[in-house]
Design a protein around this motif. Structure first.
Motif, mmCIF file in Angstrom:
data_model
loop_
_atom_site.group_PDB
_atom_site.id
_atom_site.type_symbol
_atom_site.label_atom_id
_atom_site.label_comp_id
_atom_site.label_asym_id
_atom_site.label_seq_id
_atom_site.Cartn_x
_atom_site.Cartn_y
_atom_site.Cartn_z
ATOM 1 N N THR A 15 0.632 -1.047 -0.551
ATOM 2 C CA THR A 15 -0.039 0.066 -0.220
ATOM 3 C C THR A 15 1.000 0.178 -0.216
ATOM 4 O O THR A 15 0.205 2.544 0.818
ATOM 5 C CB THR A 15 -0.900 -0.067 1.339
ATOM 6 O OG1 THR A 15 -0.270 -0.504 2.319
ATOM 7 C CG2 THR A 15 -2.260 -0.911 1.206
ATOM 8 N N GLY A 21 9.387 1.988 10.239
ATOM 9 C CA GLY A 21 7.969 0.999 11.178
ATOM 10 C C GLY A 21 8.063 -0.347 10.437
ATOM 11 O O GLY A 21 8.201 -0.708 11.387
ATOM 12 N N LYS A 115 -9.008 3.706 9.947
ATOM 13 C CA LYS A 115 -9.345 3.351 8.676
ATOM 14 C C LYS A 115 -10.054 4.051 7.574
ATOM 15 O O LYS A 115 -9.824 4.544 7.179
ATOM 16 C CB LYS A 115 -8.290 2.254 7.894
ATOM 17 C CG LYS A 115 -7.139 2.121 8.307
ATOM 18 C CD LYS A 115 -6.824 1.068 7.047
ATOM 19 C CE LYS A 115 -4.791 0.823 7.578
ATOM 20 N NZ LYS A 115 -3.973 0.181 7.138
ATOM 21 N N TYR A 130 -11.387 -7.193 6.809
ATOM 22 C CA TYR A 130 -9.860 -8.146 6.192
ATOM 23 C C TYR A 130 -9.245 -8.527 7.847
ATOM 24 O O TYR A 130 -8.591 -9.130 7.349
ATOM 25 C CB TYR A 130 -9.733 -6.297 6.562
ATOM 26 C CG TYR A 130 -7.719 -5.900 6.763
ATOM 27 C CD1 TYR A 130 -7.004 -5.508 5.623
ATOM 28 C CD2 TYR A 130 -6.942 -6.467 7.687
ATOM 29 C CE1 TYR A 130 -5.886 -5.107 5.705
ATOM 30 C CE2 TYR A 130 -5.667 -6.280 7.756
ATOM 31 C CZ TYR A 130 -5.607 -5.777 6.879
ATOM 32 O OH TYR A 130 -3.457 -5.439 7.039
ATOM 33 N N PRO A 147 5.440 -13.131 13.467
ATOM 34 C CA PRO A 147 5.825 -11.545 14.022
ATOM 35 C C PRO A 147 5.497 -10.002 13.208
ATOM 36 O O PRO A 147 5.406 -10.225 12.151
ATOM 37 C CB PRO A 147 8.097 -11.838 12.897
ATOM 38 C CG PRO A 147 7.292 -12.083 11.941
ATOM 39 C CD PRO A 147 5.604 -14.188 12.537
ATOM 40 N N GLY A 149 4.257 -5.622 14.354
ATOM 41 C CA GLY A 149 4.410 -4.074 14.481
ATOM 42 C C GLY A 149 2.945 -4.691 16.366
ATOM 43 O O GLY A 149 2.136 -5.425 15.790
ATOM 44 N N ALA A 205 10.914 -1.358 18.596
ATOM 45 C CA ALA A 205 10.742 -0.673 17.140
ATOM 46 C C ALA A 205 8.803 -1.827 17.366
ATOM 47 O O ALA A 205 8.813 -1.790 16.291
ATOM 48 C CB ALA A 205 11.651 -0.960 16.994
ATOM 49 N N THR A 206 8.813 -1.988 18.750
ATOM 50 C CA THR A 206 6.501 -2.487 18.022
ATOM 51 C C THR A 206 6.185 -1.603 17.485
ATOM 52 O O THR A 206 4.869 -2.152 17.445
ATOM 53 C CB THR A 206 7.003 -3.015 19.164
ATOM 54 O OG1 THR A 206 6.147 -2.120 20.790
ATOM 55 C CG2 THR A 206 7.824 -3.895 19.972
ATOM 56 N N ILE A 208 6.354 2.303 16.089
ATOM 57 C CA ILE A 208 7.445 3.665 15.513
ATOM 58 C C ILE A 208 6.066 4.504 15.290
ATOM 59 O O ILE A 208 5.564 4.227 14.148
ATOM 60 C CB ILE A 208 8.101 3.536 14.450
ATOM 61 C CG1 ILE A 208 9.488 2.267 13.722
ATOM 62 C CG2 ILE A 208 8.910 4.493 13.437
ATOM 63 C CD1 ILE A 208 10.395 1.964 15.548
ATOM 64 N N MET A 218 4.198 5.982 12.381
ATOM 65 C CA MET A 218 4.862 5.816 11.626
ATOM 66 C C MET A 218 3.916 4.898 10.128
ATOM 67 O O MET A 218 3.448 3.533 10.308
ATOM 68 C CB MET A 218 5.746 5.201 11.062
ATOM 69 C CG MET A 218 6.828 5.349 10.217
ATOM 70 S SD MET A 218 7.926 5.423 9.957
ATOM 71 C CE MET A 218 8.797 6.960 11.324
HETATM 72 N N1 AQP Z 1 4.616 1.822 12.605
HETATM 73 C C1 AQP Z 1 5.669 1.344 12.748
HETATM 74 N N2 AQP Z 1 6.572 0.650 14.024
HETATM 75 C C2 AQP Z 1 6.566 -0.665 13.367
HETATM 76 N N3 AQP Z 1 5.748 -2.162 13.187
HETATM 77 C C3 AQP Z 1 4.579 -1.553 12.219
HETATM 78 N N4 AQP Z 1 4.047 -1.824 11.392
HETATM 79 C C4 AQP Z 1 3.571 -0.862 10.605
HETATM 80 N N5 AQP Z 1 3.398 -0.012 11.205
HETATM 81 C C5 AQP Z 1 4.971 -0.048 11.966
HETATM 82 C C6 AQP Z 1 4.623 -3.542 10.969
HETATM 83 O O1 AQP Z 1 4.870 -3.737 9.400
HETATM 84 C C7 AQP Z 1 3.641 -4.759 9.235
HETATM 85 C C8 AQP Z 1 3.442 -4.678 7.976
HETATM 86 O O2 AQP Z 1 2.637 -3.809 8.293
HETATM 87 P P1 AQP Z 1 1.052 -3.814 6.910
HETATM 88 O O3 AQP Z 1 1.745 -3.661 5.615
HETATM 89 O O4 AQP Z 1 -0.125 -4.879 7.094
HETATM 90 O O5 AQP Z 1 -0.090 -2.991 7.218
HETATM 91 P P2 AQP Z 1 -0.189 -1.760 8.708
HETATM 92 O O6 AQP Z 1 0.349 -2.724 9.747
HETATM 93 O O7 AQP Z 1 -1.686 -0.830 8.800
HETATM 94 O O8 AQP Z 1 1.371 -0.459 8.235
HETATM 95 P P3 AQP Z 1 1.546 0.490 7.824
HETATM 96 O O9 AQP Z 1 2.354 0.845 6.977
HETATM 97 O O10 AQP Z 1 0.619 1.263 8.443
HETATM 98 O O11 AQP Z 1 0.279 0.718 6.386
HETATM 99 P P4 AQP Z 1 -0.671 1.408 5.615
HETATM 100 O O12 AQP Z 1 -0.347 2.763 6.118
HETATM 101 O O13 AQP Z 1 -1.428 0.373 4.546
HETATM 102 O O14 AQP Z 1 -2.114 0.421 6.544
HETATM 103 C C9 AQP Z 1 3.233 -5.650 10.318
HETATM 104 O O15 AQP Z 1 3.527 -6.761 10.791
HETATM 105 C C10 AQP Z 1 2.880 -3.980 11.278
HETATM 106 O O16 AQP Z 1 2.884 -4.072 12.604
#
Ligand code: AQP
Length: 354
Positions: A15, A21, A115, A130, A147, A149, A205-206, A208, A218
C-alpha cells in the motif's frame, strides 16, 4: 504452547513505500527468524485492494515489497516468499472464516475504525472483513508464530478467537476424521484443527511513531511524506526528515523514566536503539543531557548506514522485475501445496466435501 509444528507466517501490504516502522517492526524480525524457523512471508495484495489502489500501483507495490524482503536478507529458497492472490486458498478459507467470526468481534477492531474514519458507511466491506482474511492467511498454513508490530496485536487476537471457535464448533467432526492436534487453551488441552497463533511483538521498535506527531503511528499511507522514513529514501532525504522531526526544547534525559511524557523524544530514542540493536537505556547513557541538535545528526548517520544498503539492493532488484515475478511464482507454487492440504481438510470438517 501447542503441539503444532512451529511455523512462522507474516505479511506486508503493498500500500505504498515501506517505512522504517515496517522494517523495524516486522521485516527485520522476519530476517532473524529464518535462522530458527520455517518461514512463509507474503505480500498481501488482496488486503491492499481494501483501499482501492490504482492497478499499476498495486503491481509495482507488490514487486517493491518483494524486492524489500529479498534486499533485507530473506532467503526465498530456504523459505517461502510469494504474493497472496496467487494462492486462492487464502480467499476461500477467508470466506469460511467470514461465517465463523461474529459481527461483534469485527466491530471492535480499532484499525477499521481508524481507517474508515467518520464515513464508515462508505468504507468497503473488504476493509471491515480484513481481519478474517488475515486469520486465513496465517491459518491456511496452520502458522504458529506471527512477527508483527504492536498495531496488529488485536487482529492476531481475533485470529485466535476464530481458530478457537472453529475448533469448538467442529470438535466432534475433527475428532471423527482424526484431524485433531492437542491445543493448549488456558490450563486445558483440547484437540483442535487450528493452532492458537502466538504474536511475536517485542523489542524497542514494536510501534514506531510519526516524525511529525509522536502520538501517531508511522504509516506508509500517511499523506505527509515528512512523517516517515521510507526504505528507499536517499541519505539526504533521511537527514532532512530527521532534522525536521518534531521534538521538544529539552535536552535528552539520562533515564528512560524521563521519556514518559515526551512522545517525540521517546520515539527518536527508540528508533536509535532499534537501529543500533541496543536498548533505550544504553542510548540515554550515551546521549543523556545532550540537545537534539547533537542527537539528530547521530541518528541520521545511523539510519543512513543501516538503510542505504537495503535501498541500493532494492533499486537493483527492481530493474529485473522478471526475476521478482519468478521468485513470487515459485513461492506461490510451494505455498499452494501446503494451503491446499489445509483447505481440503477444512472442507471435510465443515461438510463441503464428503
Ligand atoms: N509504525 C510501525 N511500527 C512498528 N511496526 C509497524 N508496522 C507497521 N507500521 C509500524 C508493522 O509492519 C507490518 C506490515 O504492515 P502492513 O503493511 O500489513 O500494514 P499496517 O500495519 O497497516 O502498516 P502501515 O505502514 O500503517 O500501512 P498502511 O498505511 O497501508 O496501513 C505489520 O507487522 C505491522 O505491524
Amino acid at each position: 504452547m501447542s503441539s503444532f509444528e512451529p511455523l512462522v507466517f507474516s505479511g506486508v501490504q503493498p500500500t505504498g513505500n515501506l517505512t522504517l516502522g515496517n522494517y523495524l517492526g516486522a521485516i527485520r524480525k522476519f530476517v532473524a527468524l529464518q535462522e530458527s524457523h520455517n518461514c512463509i512471508y507474503c505480500v498481501v495484495d488482496l488486503h491492499a485492494l481494501t483501499v482501492n489502489p490504482k492497478p499499476q500501483e498495486l503491481i509495482d507495490g507488490t514487486r517493491s515489497i518483494a524486492a524489500a524482503f529479498l534486499a533485507a536478507g530473506i532467503d526465498p529458497v530456504k523459505h517461502i516468499v510469494f504474493n497472496q492472490s496467487r494462492v486462492y486458498q487464502h480467499a476461500e478459507l477467508a470466506w469460511i472464516f467470514n461465517c465463523v467470526a461474529r459481527m461483534g468481534w469485527l466491530n471492535r477492531m480499532t484499525q477499521f475504525k481508524e481507517k474508515a474514519g467518520k464515513d464508515r458507511e462508505n468504507a468497503s466491506v473488504g476493509l471491515f472483513a480484513y481481519p478474517n482474511l488475515m486469520a486465513a492467511d496465517i491459518l491456511v498454513y496452520r502458522g504458529t508464530h506471527v512477527p508483527v508490530g504492536e498495531d496488529q496485536k488485536q487482529h492476531l487476537e481475533l485470529a485466535r478467537d476464530i481458530a478457537q471457535k472453529f475448533n469448538n464448533d467442529y470438535s466432534e467432526r475433527i475428532g471423527d476424521l482424526g484431524l485433531g492436534v492437542p491445543v493448549q487453551v488456558g490450563d486445558e488441552t483440547v484437540n483442535g484443527f487450528f493452532p492458537l497463533t502466538e504474536p511475536l511483538i517485542e523489542g524497542p521498535a514494536t510501534r514506531i511513531m510519526s516524525l511529525r506527531d509522536g502520538t501517531k503511528k508511522m504509516s506508509k499511507s500517511d499523506p505527509s511524506d515528512l512523517s516517515r522514513i521510507n526504505l528507499t529514501d536517499t541519505a539526504d532525504d533521511i537527514a532532512k526528515k530527521i532534522r525536521k522531526a518534531k521534538t521538544d526544547p529539552e535536552a535528552l534525559p539520562s533515564e528512560t523514566a524521563g521519556l514518559a511524557e515526551r512522545p517525540e523524544a521517546n520515539n527518536l530514542v527508540g528508533i536509535y536503539a532499534a537501529l543500533a540493536d541496543t536498548t533505550k537505556e544504553a542510548v540515554l547513557n550515551e546521549f543523556g543531557g545532550q540537545q537534539f541538535s547533537a542527537f539528530k545528526p547521530a541518528l541520521a548517520d545511523l539510519a543512513v548506514t543501516k538503510l542505504s544498503p537495503i535501498a541500493e539492493e532494492m533499486r537493483r532488484l527492481m530493474t529485473d522485475t522478471a526475476h521478482i515475478d519468478s521468485v513470487l511464482a515459485n513461492g506461490a507454487e510451494r505455498a499452494s501445496v501446503l494451503a491446499e492440504k489445509t483447505l481440503a481438510d477444512v472442507k471435510r470438517i465443515v461438510g463441503l466435501l464428503a
